[in-house]
Design an enzyme around this catalytic site. Sequence first.
Site, PDB file in Angstrom:
ATOM      1  N   GLU A 103     -10.055  -4.911  -5.400  1.00  0.00           N
ATOM      2  CA  GLU A 103      -9.665  -3.665  -4.738  1.00  0.00           C
ATOM      3  C   GLU A 103      -9.491  -2.499  -5.709  1.00  0.00           C
ATOM      4  OE1 GLU A 103      -5.688  -3.152  -3.230  1.00  0.00           O
ATOM      5  OE2 GLU A 103      -5.225  -5.232  -3.730  1.00  0.00           O
ATOM      6  N   HIS A 139      -7.610  -5.544  -0.462  1.00  0.00           N
ATOM      7  CA  HIS A 139      -6.375  -4.777  -0.304  1.00  0.00           C
ATOM      8  C   HIS A 139      -5.439  -5.445   0.705  1.00  0.00           C
ATOM      9  CE1 HIS A 139      -3.924  -1.209  -0.573  1.00  0.00           C
ATOM     10  NE2 HIS A 139      -4.013  -0.961   0.726  1.00  0.00           N
ATOM     11  N   SER A 161       0.834  -1.202   0.000  1.00  0.00           N
ATOM     12  CA  SER A 161       0.000   0.000   0.000  1.00  0.00           C
ATOM     13  C   SER A 161       0.875   1.261   0.000  1.00  0.00           C
ATOM     14  CB  SER A 161      -0.952  -0.035   1.189  1.00  0.00           C
ATOM     15  OG  SER A 161      -1.971   0.914   1.059  1.00  0.00           O
TER      16      SER A 161
END
Length: 323
Positions: A257, A287, A163
Amino acid sequence: MAVTPAVEERAGCGRGARAAALLMRWTLRPLIVRLPWSPLLLRLAPFLDAAAVLMVAPRGTRVAGVPGLACRAEWVRAAGVPRDSRRVILYFHGGGFVACGLRTHRRMIARISGAAGMPALSVAYRMQPRVPIATSVRDCVEAYRWLLDQGYEAGDIVVAGDSAGGYFGFMAPLHAMREGLPRPAGIAALSPFTDLDIDVKVAHANAALDPFIPAWRMRDMVRVCFPGAELTDPWLSPVHADLGGLPPTLIQVGSLEVMRVDAESMAERLGAAGVPCTLQIWEGQMHVFQIFADLSREGLAAIQEIGAFARRVTARSGRPRAA
């Protein structure tokens, strides 16, 4: 010369992964939708890492703090990983640039260490809004420089992150190479954030499917963490950077996602720059599904893929100075 990214669609989504997605949709997503990006909330966000004290690493994992950096960092070695391994993973955690840290990610990083058969240096870079994004990038670059100073060779280092950490997984090598440091052996990015333009994510079909991230709330993240930034600034937005010279890259993303659009765009840009890239799209996953590997067998399988990639791109093994 441009190359075509290898796109691998990984079929299968078990009950555990579906249950985790439902749990996130019913609990965490509503919180993200409602909670404001206020100064008070952002001051409290780092305490999420302290609350993760119960997320213990797998049995036999060895953890040791690392002094000498401007930010906190620790060595994570899974059971059976030799202390004198020459190969190493440099890992940057996710958390929207404002949350998470060493504890929240220790369990997953230990699993990656075990899958790769090498230790991981986990870096808790300083976060927004306490410091500007340039300071966070600097922390990540300096962690890479520190490994080189300790006697590790660039060809034995795999940079990884999820991320927001996936963002630093690209930006740290780009800035390091700009400063004359050698490129690492490879980059492994899990659901990476690579494009500051949130409109493309809001417009994507997955904006309605993502069980975790409300795409429109990422506008607040960019406003707070990248104040006044030009969305196409190549030194702030990886997808707009000159990616030539980056090492082989593995990108993993869930099919549901909203960050899938960033993963696909980054893979396309890497290929256009001549960088070998494998993009794995995991069916039905959300995610950073790898962090839910206790529930999702696909998370465990993906971690094994990361380990295989790390072993493949690192050039050799030997005995560096003890870490």
